[in-house]
Design an enzyme around this catalytic site. Structure first.
Site, short mmCIF file in Angstrom:
data_model
loop_
_atom_site.label_atom_id
_atom_site.label_comp_id
_atom_site.label_asym_id
_atom_site.label_seq_id
_atom_site.Cartn_x
_atom_site.Cartn_y
_atom_site.Cartn_z
CG ASN A 157 47.36 31.02 33.15
OD1 ASN A 157 46.66 31.92 33.45
ND2 ASN A 157 46.92 29.69 32.67
CB SER A 193 42.84 36.96 41.18
OG SER A 193 41.53 37.25 41.08
CE1 TYR A 252 40.99 31.58 41.24
CE2 TYR A 252 40.49 33.72 41.69
CZ TYR A 252 40.92 32.93 41.02
OH TYR A 252 41.56 33.23 39.62
CB ALA A 253 40.46 35.53 47.98
CB ALA A 254 42.96 32.15 50.99
CB ALA A 255 44.86 30.22 46.39
CB ILE A 313 40.33 38.25 31.84
CG1 ILE A 313 41.20 39.06 32.96
CG2 ILE A 313 40.64 38.06 30.59
CD1 ILE A 313 41.42 40.43 32.31
#
EC number: 1.1.1.100
Lengths: 77, 245
Positions: B87, B139, B152-155, B185
Protein backbone atom coordinates in the site's frame (compact mmCIF):
# COMPACT_ATOMS: atom_id res chain seq x y z
CA UNK A 1 27.54 -37.59 2.20
CA UNK A 2 26.88 -40.94 0.57
CA UNK A 3 23.17 -40.65 1.16
CA UNK A 4 22.87 -37.44 -0.86
CA UNK A 5 21.49 -39.14 -4.01
CA UNK A 6 18.81 -40.93 -1.99
CA UNK A 7 17.74 -37.78 -0.20
CA UNK A 8 17.60 -35.84 -3.46
CA UNK A 9 15.64 -38.64 -5.12
CA UNK A 10 13.15 -38.69 -2.26
CA UNK A 11 12.49 -34.94 -2.66
CA UNK A 12 12.05 -35.29 -6.41
CA UNK A 13 9.69 -38.25 -6.08
CA UNK A 14 7.60 -36.50 -3.44
CA UNK A 15 7.47 -33.18 -5.19
CA UNK A 16 6.86 -34.30 -8.76
CA UNK A 17 4.88 -37.44 -7.96
CA UNK A 18 6.97 -39.66 -10.24
CA UNK A 19 8.10 -43.30 -9.89
CA UNK A 20 11.43 -43.70 -8.16
CA UNK A 21 13.00 -45.66 -11.02
CA UNK A 22 12.29 -42.78 -13.43
CA UNK A 23 14.67 -40.56 -11.44
CA UNK A 24 17.87 -41.61 -13.19
CA UNK A 25 21.20 -39.78 -13.32
CA UNK A 26 20.37 -38.05 -16.60
CA UNK A 27 16.65 -37.54 -16.01
CA UNK A 28 15.72 -33.96 -16.82
CA UNK A 29 13.22 -32.48 -14.37
CA UNK A 30 11.34 -30.68 -17.12
CA UNK A 31 11.74 -32.99 -20.15
CA UNK A 32 11.57 -36.38 -18.44
CA UNK A 33 9.86 -35.89 -15.10
CA UNK A 34 7.06 -33.52 -16.07
CA UNK A 35 8.16 -30.52 -14.01
CA UNK A 36 7.22 -27.01 -15.05
CA UNK A 37 9.61 -24.11 -14.51
CA UNK A 38 8.03 -23.22 -11.17
CA UNK A 39 8.46 -26.83 -10.00
CA UNK A 40 12.20 -26.50 -10.61
CA UNK A 41 12.25 -23.37 -8.42
CA UNK A 42 10.44 -25.29 -5.69
CA UNK A 43 12.82 -28.24 -6.01
CA UNK A 44 15.77 -25.94 -5.50
CA UNK A 45 14.03 -24.45 -2.45
CA UNK A 46 13.51 -27.96 -1.08
CA UNK A 47 17.16 -28.89 -1.71
CA UNK A 48 18.29 -25.75 0.10
CA UNK A 49 16.25 -26.64 3.14
CA UNK A 50 17.10 -30.35 3.19
CA UNK A 51 20.85 -29.76 2.94
CA UNK A 52 21.12 -26.38 4.67
CA UNK A 53 22.83 -24.77 1.72
CA UNK A 54 22.17 -21.73 -0.40
CA UNK A 55 21.80 -22.20 -4.14
CA UNK A 56 22.17 -18.86 -5.92
CA UNK A 57 19.85 -18.13 -8.87
CA UNK A 58 22.57 -18.45 -11.51
CA UNK A 59 23.59 -21.84 -10.14
CA UNK A 60 19.97 -22.94 -9.85
CA UNK A 61 19.56 -22.42 -13.58
CA UNK A 62 22.28 -24.98 -14.30
CA UNK A 63 20.51 -27.69 -12.28
CA UNK A 64 18.46 -29.36 -14.99
CA UNK A 65 18.75 -33.05 -14.18
CA UNK A 66 18.82 -35.28 -11.12
CA UNK A 67 22.53 -35.79 -11.70
CA UNK A 68 23.14 -32.02 -11.85
CA UNK A 69 21.41 -31.61 -8.50
CA UNK A 70 23.37 -34.37 -6.78
CA UNK A 71 26.65 -33.05 -8.16
CA UNK A 72 25.93 -29.47 -7.07
CA UNK A 73 24.85 -30.49 -3.58
CA UNK A 74 27.87 -32.76 -3.08
CA UNK A 75 30.15 -29.85 -3.96
CA UNK A 76 28.25 -27.35 -1.85
CA UNK A 77 27.76 -29.33 1.34
CA UNK B 1 -17.94 -14.00 5.74
CA UNK B 2 -14.34 -12.94 5.23
CA UNK B 3 -12.84 -14.57 8.28
CA UNK B 4 -9.06 -14.14 8.42
CA UNK B 5 -8.52 -15.85 11.78
CA UNK B 6 -5.08 -17.44 11.85
CA UNK B 7 -3.82 -15.48 8.85
CA UNK B 8 -0.90 -13.08 9.09
CA UNK B 9 -0.91 -9.94 6.98
CA UNK B 10 1.93 -7.52 6.25
CA UNK B 11 0.74 -4.03 5.31
CA UNK B 12 3.10 -1.35 4.06
CA UNK B 13 2.31 2.32 4.45
CA UNK B 14 0.28 1.48 7.53
CA UNK B 15 1.08 4.88 9.04
CA UNK B 16 -1.05 6.54 6.36
CA UNK B 17 -4.81 6.94 6.16
CA UNK B 18 -5.37 4.20 3.63
CA UNK B 19 -2.91 1.73 5.14
CA UNK B 20 -4.34 2.30 8.60
CA UNK B 21 -7.86 1.57 7.39
CA UNK B 22 -6.66 -1.57 5.58
CA UNK B 23 -4.84 -2.80 8.68
CA UNK B 24 -7.92 -2.18 10.80
CA UNK B 25 -10.20 -4.06 8.40
CA UNK B 26 -7.90 -7.10 8.25
CA UNK B 27 -7.41 -7.02 12.02
CA UNK B 28 -11.15 -6.81 12.64
CA UNK B 29 -11.58 -9.87 10.39
CA UNK B 30 -9.29 -11.80 12.73
CA UNK B 31 -5.89 -11.47 11.06
CA UNK B 32 -2.60 -10.86 12.81
CA UNK B 33 -1.17 -7.72 11.24
CA UNK B 34 2.37 -6.45 10.64
CA UNK B 35 2.28 -2.68 10.36
CA UNK B 36 5.08 -1.29 8.26
CA UNK B 37 5.90 2.30 7.45
CA UNK B 38 8.65 4.86 7.65
CA UNK B 39 7.36 6.74 10.69
CA UNK B 40 7.36 4.59 13.80
CA UNK B 41 5.20 6.74 16.11
CA UNK B 42 1.94 6.46 14.14
CA UNK B 43 2.56 2.73 13.70
CA UNK B 44 2.90 2.33 17.46
CA UNK B 45 -0.28 4.32 18.01
CA UNK B 46 -2.20 2.17 15.58
CA UNK B 47 -0.80 -1.05 17.07
CA UNK B 48 -1.81 0.07 20.56
CA UNK B 49 -5.28 0.92 19.33
CA UNK B 50 -5.72 -2.43 17.57
CA UNK B 51 -4.43 -4.82 20.21
CA UNK B 52 -2.11 -7.73 20.72
CA UNK B 53 -2.30 -9.20 17.22
CA UNK B 54 -0.65 -6.06 15.83
CA UNK B 55 3.12 -5.87 15.28
CA UNK B 56 5.16 -2.79 14.42
CA UNK B 57 7.72 -3.26 11.63
CA UNK B 58 9.27 0.07 10.62
CA UNK B 59 10.94 0.08 7.21
CA UNK B 60 12.21 2.70 4.80
CA UNK B 61 10.99 1.46 1.42
CA UNK B 62 13.51 3.60 -0.44
CA UNK B 63 16.25 1.46 1.12
CA UNK B 64 16.51 -1.71 -1.00
CA UNK B 65 18.31 -3.70 1.69
CA UNK B 66 15.74 -2.81 4.34
CA UNK B 67 12.95 -3.79 1.95
CA UNK B 68 14.56 -7.16 1.27
CA UNK B 69 14.86 -7.80 5.01
CA UNK B 70 11.24 -6.84 5.82
CA UNK B 71 9.45 -10.10 4.82
CA UNK B 72 11.83 -12.08 7.01
CA UNK B 73 11.29 -9.73 9.97
CA UNK B 74 7.55 -9.94 9.44
CA UNK B 75 7.60 -13.75 9.34
CA UNK B 76 9.67 -13.83 12.53
CA UNK B 77 7.31 -11.46 14.32
CA UNK B 78 4.06 -13.05 13.17
CA UNK B 79 5.05 -16.64 12.31
CA UNK B 80 4.29 -16.28 8.60
CA UNK B 81 3.20 -13.84 5.94
CA UNK B 82 0.01 -15.18 4.35
CA UNK B 83 -1.23 -11.85 3.08
CA UNK B 84 0.84 -8.99 1.69
CA UNK B 85 -0.68 -5.59 1.02
CA UNK B 86 1.63 -3.27 -0.88
CA UNK B 87 0.00 0.00 0.00
CA UNK B 88 2.91 2.38 0.60
CA UNK B 89 3.29 5.07 -1.98
CA UNK B 90 4.87 8.45 -2.45
CA UNK B 91 4.30 11.25 -4.92
CA UNK B 92 6.84 13.68 -6.35
CA UNK B 93 4.63 15.60 -8.76
CA UNK B 94 6.02 17.78 -11.49
CA UNK B 95 5.29 18.63 -15.08
CA UNK B 96 6.80 16.02 -17.33
CA UNK B 97 9.05 18.59 -18.99
CA UNK B 98 10.45 19.60 -15.61
CA UNK B 99 10.56 16.19 -13.98
CA UNK B 100 14.05 15.33 -12.76
CA UNK B 101 15.60 11.88 -12.90
CA UNK B 102 15.53 11.91 -9.12
CA UNK B 103 11.79 12.63 -8.98
CA UNK B 104 11.20 9.85 -11.47
CA UNK B 105 13.46 7.33 -9.77
CA UNK B 106 12.39 7.87 -6.19
CA UNK B 107 8.73 7.31 -7.07
CA UNK B 108 9.56 4.20 -9.09
CA UNK B 109 11.77 2.89 -6.25
CA UNK B 110 9.20 3.18 -3.47
CA UNK B 111 6.02 2.46 -5.42
CA UNK B 112 7.15 -0.21 -7.85
CA UNK B 113 10.57 -1.67 -7.00
CA UNK B 114 9.75 -2.09 -3.32
CA UNK B 115 6.54 -3.88 -4.33
CA UNK B 116 8.59 -6.23 -6.52
CA UNK B 117 11.05 -6.97 -3.72
CA UNK B 118 8.36 -7.54 -1.12
CA UNK B 119 6.36 -9.86 -3.38
CA UNK B 120 9.54 -11.82 -4.04
CA UNK B 121 10.37 -11.95 -0.34
CA UNK B 122 7.05 -13.45 0.72
CA UNK B 123 6.75 -15.87 -2.19
CA UNK B 124 8.76 -18.75 -0.75
CA UNK B 125 6.57 -19.01 2.34
CA UNK B 126 3.38 -18.73 0.30
CA UNK B 127 4.53 -21.39 -2.17
CA UNK B 128 5.29 -23.80 0.64
CA UNK B 129 1.99 -23.05 2.34
CA UNK B 130 0.14 -23.43 -0.97
CA UNK B 131 -1.83 -20.35 0.05
CA UNK B 132 -1.18 -16.66 -0.31
CA UNK B 133 -2.84 -13.36 -1.04
CA UNK B 134 -1.08 -10.36 -2.49
CA UNK B 135 -2.99 -7.13 -2.90
CA UNK B 136 -1.17 -4.28 -4.59
CA UNK B 137 -2.64 -0.82 -4.17
CA UNK B 138 -2.46 0.82 -7.57
CA UNK B 139 -4.38 3.95 -8.58
CA UNK B 140 -6.92 5.10 -11.12
CA UNK B 141 -4.10 7.35 -12.33
CA UNK B 142 -2.26 4.24 -13.54
CA UNK B 143 -5.11 3.62 -15.98
CA UNK B 144 -6.08 7.10 -17.11
CA UNK B 145 -2.98 9.20 -16.38
CA UNK B 146 -2.83 12.54 -14.62
CA UNK B 147 -0.98 15.72 -15.52
CA UNK B 148 2.01 16.21 -13.23
CA UNK B 149 2.13 12.55 -12.27
CA UNK B 150 4.01 10.77 -15.06
CA UNK B 151 6.23 9.06 -12.49
CA UNK B 152 3.38 8.05 -10.19
CA UNK B 153 1.15 6.88 -13.06
CA UNK B 154 4.00 4.83 -14.54
CA UNK B 155 4.68 3.15 -11.20
CA UNK B 156 0.99 2.44 -10.55
CA UNK B 157 0.43 1.03 -14.05
CA UNK B 158 3.61 -0.98 -13.59
CA UNK B 159 2.20 -2.56 -10.44
CA UNK B 160 -0.78 -3.82 -12.41
CA UNK B 161 1.34 -5.43 -15.14
CA UNK B 162 3.61 -6.96 -12.53
CA UNK B 163 0.64 -8.30 -10.54
CA UNK B 164 -0.84 -9.97 -13.63
CA UNK B 165 2.45 -11.61 -14.58
CA UNK B 166 3.03 -12.92 -11.08
CA UNK B 167 -0.62 -14.04 -10.89
CA UNK B 168 -0.01 -16.21 -13.96
CA UNK B 169 3.09 -17.80 -12.46
CA UNK B 170 1.76 -18.75 -9.04
CA UNK B 171 -1.94 -19.44 -9.65
CA UNK B 172 -1.46 -23.22 -9.42
CA UNK B 173 0.01 -22.79 -5.93
CA UNK B 174 -3.08 -21.28 -4.37
CA UNK B 175 -1.62 -17.79 -4.43
CA UNK B 176 -3.61 -14.92 -5.85
CA UNK B 177 -2.20 -11.56 -6.88
CA UNK B 178 -4.59 -8.69 -7.43
CA UNK B 179 -4.63 -4.93 -7.50
CA UNK B 180 -7.00 -2.38 -6.05
CA UNK B 181 -7.09 0.92 -7.91
CA UNK B 182 -8.54 3.68 -5.75
CA UNK B 183 -9.86 6.88 -7.23
CA UNK B 184 -9.80 10.04 -5.13
CA UNK B 185 -9.87 9.09 -1.47
CA UNK B 186 -9.83 11.31 1.62
CA UNK B 187 -6.22 10.88 2.81
CA UNK B 188 -3.19 13.02 3.59
CA UNK B 189 -2.17 12.65 -0.06
CA UNK B 190 -5.38 14.27 -1.34
CA UNK B 191 -5.59 16.75 1.56
CA UNK B 192 -2.85 18.69 -0.23
CA UNK B 193 -5.29 19.57 -3.03
CA UNK B 194 -6.62 23.12 -3.23
CA UNK B 195 -10.38 23.74 -3.06
CA UNK B 196 -10.42 24.52 -6.79
CA UNK B 197 -8.58 21.31 -7.61
CA UNK B 198 -10.95 19.39 -5.38
CA UNK B 199 -14.05 20.89 -7.00
CA UNK B 200 -12.64 20.16 -10.45
CA UNK B 201 -11.90 16.57 -9.56
CA UNK B 202 -15.32 15.94 -8.08
CA UNK B 203 -16.91 16.97 -11.36
CA UNK B 204 -15.33 13.88 -12.86
CA UNK B 205 -16.74 11.58 -10.19
CA UNK B 206 -20.30 10.36 -10.81
CA UNK B 207 -20.66 9.55 -7.11
CA UNK B 208 -20.10 13.26 -6.45
CA UNK B 209 -17.82 12.73 -3.48
CA UNK B 210 -14.42 11.44 -2.54
CA UNK B 211 -14.08 7.91 -1.29
CA UNK B 212 -13.40 6.91 2.31
CA UNK B 213 -10.33 4.83 3.21
CA UNK B 214 -12.70 2.20 4.60
CA UNK B 215 -14.16 1.73 1.13
CA UNK B 216 -10.73 0.76 -0.18
CA UNK B 217 -10.10 -1.42 2.85
CA UNK B 218 -13.29 -3.36 2.11
CA UNK B 219 -12.00 -4.20 -1.38
CA UNK B 220 -8.66 -5.32 0.07
CA UNK B 221 -10.43 -7.44 2.67
CA UNK B 222 -12.35 -9.26 -0.04
CA UNK B 223 -9.23 -9.96 -2.13
CA UNK B 224 -7.36 -11.15 0.97
CA UNK B 225 -10.13 -13.55 1.96
CA UNK B 226 -10.41 -17.29 1.31
CA UNK B 227 -13.60 -16.51 -0.62
CA UNK B 228 -11.57 -14.68 -3.30
CA UNK B 229 -9.56 -17.79 -4.23
CA UNK B 230 -10.73 -17.70 -7.86
CA UNK B 231 -10.06 -13.99 -8.34
CA UNK B 232 -6.50 -13.43 -9.53
CA UNK B 233 -4.77 -10.99 -11.84
CA UNK B 234 -7.70 -8.66 -11.41
CA UNK B 235 -7.78 -4.95 -10.77
CA UNK B 236 -10.67 -3.84 -8.62
CA UNK B 237 -11.46 -0.22 -9.41
CA UNK B 238 -12.91 1.65 -6.45
CA UNK B 239 -13.40 5.17 -7.73
CA UNK B 240 -17.01 6.30 -7.45
CA UNK B 241 -17.42 5.72 -11.16
CA UNK B 242 -14.83 8.25 -12.32
CA UNK B 243 -13.31 5.65 -14.65
CA UNK B 244 -15.48 2.68 -15.49
CA UNK B 245 -12.84 0.15 -16.47
Amino acid sequence: MSDIPDRVRKIVVEHLGVEEDKVTESASFIDDLGADSLDTVELVMAFEEEFGIEIPDDAAETIQTFGDAVKFIKEAS
Amino acid sequence: MFDLTGKCALITGASGGLGGAIARALYDAGATVGLSGTREAPLRELAAELGERAHVLPCDLSDAEAVTALPKQAAEAMGAVDILVNNAGITRDNLFMRMSDDEWQSVLDVNLSATFRLCKGVMRGMMKARWGRIVNISSVVGSIGNPGQANYAAAKAGMVGMSKSLAHEVATRGITVNAVAPGFIETAMTAKLTDDQRAGLLQQVPAGRMGAPEEIAAAVLYLASPEAAYTTGATLHVNGGMAML
